[in-house]
Design a protein around this motif. Structure first.
Motif, PDB file in Angstrom:
ATOM      1  N   PHE A  22       0.836  -1.202   0.000  1.00  0.00           N
ATOM      2  CA  PHE A  22       0.000   0.000   0.000  1.00  0.00           C
ATOM      3  C   PHE A  22       0.872   1.254   0.000  1.00  0.00           C
ATOM      4  CE2 PHE A  22      -1.950   3.467   2.409  1.00  0.00           C
ATOM      5  CZ  PHE A  22      -3.076   3.699   1.630  1.00  0.00           C
ATOM      6  N   ALA A  26       1.498   3.944  -2.974  1.00  0.00           N
ATOM      7  CA  ALA A  26       1.242   5.360  -2.694  1.00  0.00           C
ATOM      8  C   ALA A  26       2.425   6.191  -3.164  1.00  0.00           C
ATOM      9  CB  ALA A  26       1.000   5.576  -1.197  1.00  0.00           C
ATOM     10  N   ASP A  29       2.322   6.419  -6.914  1.00  0.00           N
ATOM     11  CA  ASP A  29       1.230   7.311  -7.335  1.00  0.00           C
ATOM     12  C   ASP A  29       1.566   8.775  -7.092  1.00  0.00           C
ATOM     13  OD1 ASP A  29      -0.287   5.123  -8.102  1.00  0.00           O
ATOM     14  OD2 ASP A  29      -1.553   5.145  -6.308  1.00  0.00           O
ATOM     15  N   PHE A  51      -3.905  12.227  -0.347  1.00  0.00           N
ATOM     16  CA  PHE A  51      -3.906  10.786  -0.564  1.00  0.00           C
ATOM     17  C   PHE A  51      -4.473  10.068   0.663  1.00  0.00           C
ATOM     18  CE2 PHE A  51      -2.179   6.537  -0.499  1.00  0.00           C
ATOM     19  CZ  PHE A  51      -2.262   6.123  -1.813  1.00  0.00           C
ATOM     20  N   ILE A  54      -8.274  10.576   0.879  1.00  0.00           N
ATOM     21  CA  ILE A  54      -8.979   9.759  -0.123  1.00  0.00           C
ATOM     22  C   ILE A  54      -9.060   8.306   0.321  1.00  0.00           C
ATOM     23  CG2 ILE A  54      -8.758   8.804  -2.465  1.00  0.00           C
ATOM     24  CD1 ILE A  54      -7.663  11.587  -3.294  1.00  0.00           C
ATOM     25  N   HIS A  55      -8.010   7.847   1.006  1.00  0.00           N
ATOM     26  CA  HIS A  55      -7.965   6.444   1.441  1.00  0.00           C
ATOM     27  C   HIS A  55      -8.409   6.266   2.897  1.00  0.00           C
ATOM     28  CE1 HIS A  55      -6.230   4.859  -2.243  1.00  0.00           C
ATOM     29  NE2 HIS A  55      -5.591   6.016  -2.313  1.00  0.00           N
ATOM     30  N   SER A  56      -9.044   7.304   3.454  1.00  0.00           N
ATOM     31  CA  SER A  56      -9.629   7.258   4.800  1.00  0.00           C
ATOM     32  C   SER A  56      -8.626   6.849   5.886  1.00  0.00           C
ATOM     33  CB  SER A  56     -10.841   6.324   4.826  1.00  0.00           C
ATOM     34  OG  SER A  56     -11.805   6.744   3.897  1.00  0.00           O
ATOM     35  N   LEU A  57      -7.401   7.354   5.792  1.00  0.00           N
ATOM     36  CA  LEU A  57      -6.406   7.056   6.813  1.00  0.00           C
ATOM     37  C   LEU A  57      -6.618   7.966   8.015  1.00  0.00           C
ATOM     38  CD1 LEU A  57      -3.130   6.693   4.693  1.00  0.00           C
ATOM     39  CD2 LEU A  57      -4.824   4.951   5.277  1.00  0.00           C
TER      40      LEU A  57
END
Length: 86
Positions: A22, A26, A29, A51, A54-57
């Protein structure tokens, strides 16, 4: 290289621990967000935050993402310096 023989670079590639893909993806990207000028700049903090959102971290995961992105940038710079591309 003989047909069917695996290249040395593939044989010696590091294995990622489960879940680290992951962070590596990242990093790949986010490379497009680097500022370009006389030299390639670091990935902007704002891009890392976006980022993460968007990925709900959560906040802890955001800090881990930032830490690992910066370590990968450092490894890239060191690799480029060894190759004479810096």
């Amino acid at each position: 290289m003989a047909m069917g023989q695996m290249p040395k670079a593939l044989l010696e590639r590091p294995a990622l621990l489960p879940g680290l893909d992951f962070y590596f993806n990242a990093y790949i990207d986010l490379q497009n967000d680097r500022p370009m000028g006389m030299a390639i700049g670091p990935i902007p903090w704002s891009s890392i935050v976006t980022f993460a959102q968007i990925h709900s971290l959560d906040l802890d995961d955001l800090h881990e993402l930032n830490h690992l992105i910066r370590k990968m940038e450092q490894a890239d710079r060191e690799h480029d310096e060894k190759k004479g591309n810096a």
